[in-house]
Design a protein around this motif. Structure first.
Motif: not given
Length: 256
Positions: A7, A80-82, A126, A129, A132-133, A236
């Motif tokens: 992640r 990407r950015c999770d 995000i 993802s 995403g958070r 998650t």
């Protein structure tokens, strides 16, 4: 609470204090972290400590061009950015009679506008993802009042409702948005203005908050206390939790 392998997390203000502790915890949870801070040498020191693919990026979150460069670097390196943790902030304890609008706007530009700016810059990444958070770091002063806190409390109160509004906007994308509101935490922000030590080392703090139990757990918090709570919201495991504000304050808000 763990993140799945690889992640990608961006943590602002991660060169020290709460941000650095969150970065360390996310790496323990299996994430790769972009350590973002206006002080690049401090960010580089944290990234070097973390090792692996973790990387430092110098960024002024009030600078739109700098935020575009941050997003471009994250995309180029990781695609990407999770996880985004909006932690960067400045402290302000200006008494009301000494406050002017320039000072007020400066605090808002970093503590509130900066968080939104980072979010908007990274949002396209995000959205790539699978889960995403976004986690915003507010403050107990975002939900409670105190003397000499107008600029800071106004900005952190804005973070609280920014969190709720973003949760409503981004829920359909499967992105959760939550906030932590720390109480008294042992960081550089807790240093007294005269440089004589930390606020929790003073007689008044120990009398009011420790001896008489205004903080039920009878100690100031550590950056790691905040980081451990952050771990859940960035994982998650928090898949059905959004728009929430958790006070990490040793119980002080229960005694108001």
């Amino acid at each position: 609470m763990t993140l799945e392998t690889e992640r990608i997390a961006v943590v602002t203000g991660a060169g020290r204090g709460i941000g650095a502790a969150i970065a360390r915890r996310l790496v323990r949870d299996g994430a790769t972290v972009v350590v973002a801070d206006i002080d690049l040498p401090e960010a580089e020191a944290v990234a070097a400590e973390l090792g692996g693919r973790n990387v430092a990026v110098g960024v002024d979150i009030t600078d739109t061009a700098a935020l575009a460069r941050l997003a471009a670097e994250v995309e180029q390196r990781f695609g990407r950015c999770d996880v985004l943790v909006n932690n960067a902030a400045i402290l302000d304890a200006t008494p009301l009679d000494a406050l002017d609008m320039d000072r007020f706007r400066k605090v808002q530009s970093v503590n509130l506008d900066g968080a939104l700016g980072v979010t908007l810059a990274l949002l396209p990444l995000i959205r790539r993802s699978a889960a995403g958070r976004i986690l915003n770091i507010a403050s107990i002063l975002g939900v409670r009042g105190a003397r000499d806190s107008v600029p800071y409390a106004a900005a952190k109160g804005g973070i609280v409702n920014l969190t709720r509004a973003l949760a409503c906007d981004l829920g359909s994308d499967g992105i959760t948005v939550n906030a932590l509101a720390p109480g008294f935490i042992d960081t550089r922000m807790a240093l007294l203005p005269d440089g004589s030590g930390h606020e929790h080392e003073t007689d008044w703090f120990n009398d009011i908050y420790i001896k008489y139990g205004r903080i039920p757990l009878r100690r100031p918090g550590s950056p790691e206390d905040v980081a451990d709570a952050a771990s859940f919201f960035c994982s998650t495991d928090s898949r059905y939790v959004t728009g929430q504000v958790l006070l990490v304050d040793g119980g002080i808000s229960a005694t108001f």
